[in-house]
Design an enzyme around this catalytic site. Sequence first.
Site, mmCIF file in Angstrom:
data_model
loop_
_atom_site.group_PDB
_atom_site.id
_atom_site.type_symbol
_atom_site.label_atom_id
_atom_site.label_comp_id
_atom_site.label_asym_id
_atom_site.label_seq_id
_atom_site.Cartn_x
_atom_site.Cartn_y
_atom_site.Cartn_z
ATOM 1 N N ASP A 119 0.832 -1.211 0.000
ATOM 2 C CA ASP A 119 0.000 0.000 0.000
ATOM 3 C C ASP A 119 0.868 1.264 0.000
ATOM 4 O O ASP A 119 1.994 1.255 0.508
ATOM 5 C CB ASP A 119 -0.860 -0.035 1.278
ATOM 6 C CG ASP A 119 -2.142 0.760 1.146
ATOM 7 O OD1 ASP A 119 -2.398 1.281 0.044
ATOM 8 O OD2 ASP A 119 -2.877 0.883 2.139
ATOM 9 N N HIS A 146 3.362 3.736 -8.812
ATOM 10 C CA HIS A 146 3.283 2.321 -9.198
ATOM 11 C C HIS A 146 4.599 1.864 -9.845
ATOM 12 O O HIS A 146 5.093 0.769 -9.563
ATOM 13 C CB HIS A 146 2.116 2.114 -10.166
ATOM 14 C CG HIS A 146 0.786 2.429 -9.551
ATOM 15 N ND1 HIS A 146 0.514 2.230 -8.224
ATOM 16 C CD2 HIS A 146 -0.343 2.955 -10.098
ATOM 17 C CE1 HIS A 146 -0.742 2.609 -7.966
ATOM 18 N NE2 HIS A 146 -1.276 3.043 -9.094
ATOM 19 N N LEU A 190 11.037 -20.748 -4.111
ATOM 20 C CA LEU A 190 9.998 -19.845 -3.599
ATOM 21 C C LEU A 190 8.757 -19.878 -4.499
ATOM 22 O O LEU A 190 8.883 -19.813 -5.722
ATOM 23 C CB LEU A 190 10.554 -18.414 -3.577
ATOM 24 C CG LEU A 190 9.580 -17.279 -3.284
ATOM 25 C CD1 LEU A 190 9.164 -17.284 -1.811
ATOM 26 C CD2 LEU A 190 10.162 -15.923 -3.662
HETATM 27 C C1 LIG Z 1 -1.456 -5.054 -11.472
HETATM 28 C C2 LIG Z 1 -0.265 -5.167 -10.582
HETATM 29 C C3 LIG Z 1 -0.059 -4.216 -9.603
HETATM 30 C C4 LIG Z 1 1.034 -4.358 -8.798
HETATM 31 N N1 LIG Z 1 1.258 -3.442 -7.821
HETATM 32 C C5 LIG Z 1 2.125 -3.616 -6.691
HETATM 33 C C6 LIG Z 1 3.458 -2.977 -6.880
HETATM 34 C C7 LIG Z 1 3.371 -1.495 -7.027
HETATM 35 C C8 LIG Z 1 2.756 -1.133 -8.316
HETATM 36 C C9 LIG Z 1 1.293 -1.101 -8.360
HETATM 37 C C10 LIG Z 1 0.550 -2.192 -7.792
HETATM 38 N N2 LIG Z 1 1.854 -5.415 -8.978
HETATM 39 N N3 LIG Z 1 2.972 -5.785 -8.340
HETATM 40 C C11 LIG Z 1 3.405 -6.915 -8.918
HETATM 41 C C12 LIG Z 1 2.569 -7.253 -9.945
HETATM 42 C C13 LIG Z 1 2.666 -8.405 -10.814
HETATM 43 C C14 LIG Z 1 1.501 -9.063 -11.180
HETATM 44 C C15 LIG Z 1 1.580 -10.151 -12.008
HETATM 45 C C16 LIG Z 1 2.805 -10.573 -12.441
HETATM 46 F F1 LIG Z 1 2.894 -11.655 -13.233
HETATM 47 C C17 LIG Z 1 3.957 -9.935 -12.064
HETATM 48 C C18 LIG Z 1 3.892 -8.834 -11.258
HETATM 49 C C19 LIG Z 1 1.591 -6.299 -9.974
HETATM 50 N N4 LIG Z 1 0.547 -6.195 -10.789
#
Ligand SMILES: Cc1cc(N2CCCCCC2)n2ncc(-c3ccc(F)cc3)c2n1
Length: 261
Positions: free
Chosen positions: A41, A58, A152
């Site tokens: 968050d 992000h 992991l």
């Molecule tokens: C949509 C979204 C948002 C998201 N955030 C967390 C990190 C900060 C940025 C915004 C929100 N993160 N963090 C990791 C992923 C992710 C998801 C699938 C994947 F295969 C690899 C990485 C991710 N995907």
Amino acid sequence: MIQTLKQWLTGYTEDTKPKDEDRLHALKKGPIPRHVAVIMDGNGRWAKKRGLPRIAGHREGMKTVREIVRAADDLGIQSLTLYSFSTENWKRPKDEVEYLMKLPEEFLKTDLDDLKRRNVRVKMLGREEDLPPHTQRAMRTFQEETKENTGLTLNLALNYGSRAEIVLALKRIIEDVETGKMDKDEVDEQTVDRYLYTAGQPDPDLIIRTSGEIRISNFMLWQLAYSELWFTEVAWPDFNRELFFQAIMDYQQRSRRYGAV
Ligand SMILES: Cc1cc(N2CCCCCC2)n2ncc(-c3ccc(F)cc3)c2n1
């Protein structure tokens, strides 16, 4: 003066700060949580505080994802669950959702090779069918390319909501009872475990939430029954390996009784 202040604030100066391998070695002497869950968050607040668009938060937050995945792997943690996008996040501005839905394919391009080298298995927790086709393809590729890995388990909670997860599990249990695949008297807590997205994985021993909110926000409600909770005011983009290790150290100081005395 600055060094003294820094030493007082952090307890270390540059030359007294423990080396990373020394900290890893010290942590590995204590109990390492098998499963750590993280509510990441504070990206929007981080950006707003700097007069930047939310998307900048992000983008910075993805660097922290990389750092914490590596830290969890270095510690020998079995499962790491990252709450990436909740079912409620669809209500965000269209351009922000479009940006977020491209992150998995970005992460695939930049990090798949390193995750494979580290023997990490990627698993998605959530409803894949609601994601845009390009995001679904990225998630399928990530899971397919790492499905044989035995290190992991990186659970990415994407389009995830715990109550929806529990309702889906209940529907599947009812269907299996109605079709005779299972007798209703067999249904117990372990049955529910087997029908959740996290089937086969231990419940989180520790949940971390960044950016000061003290609530669970419809995240792994069933699985967190006995988890240690650790909160920090630090926003996700500013979270790092040191703070992650601090959370693990605090976890090691807590004695867990699972309801017993
Ligand atoms: C949509 C979204 C948002 C998201 N955030 C967390 C990190 C900060 C940025 C915004 C929100 N993160 N963090 C990791 C992923 C992710 C998801 C699938 C994947 F295969 C690899 C990485 C991710 N995907």
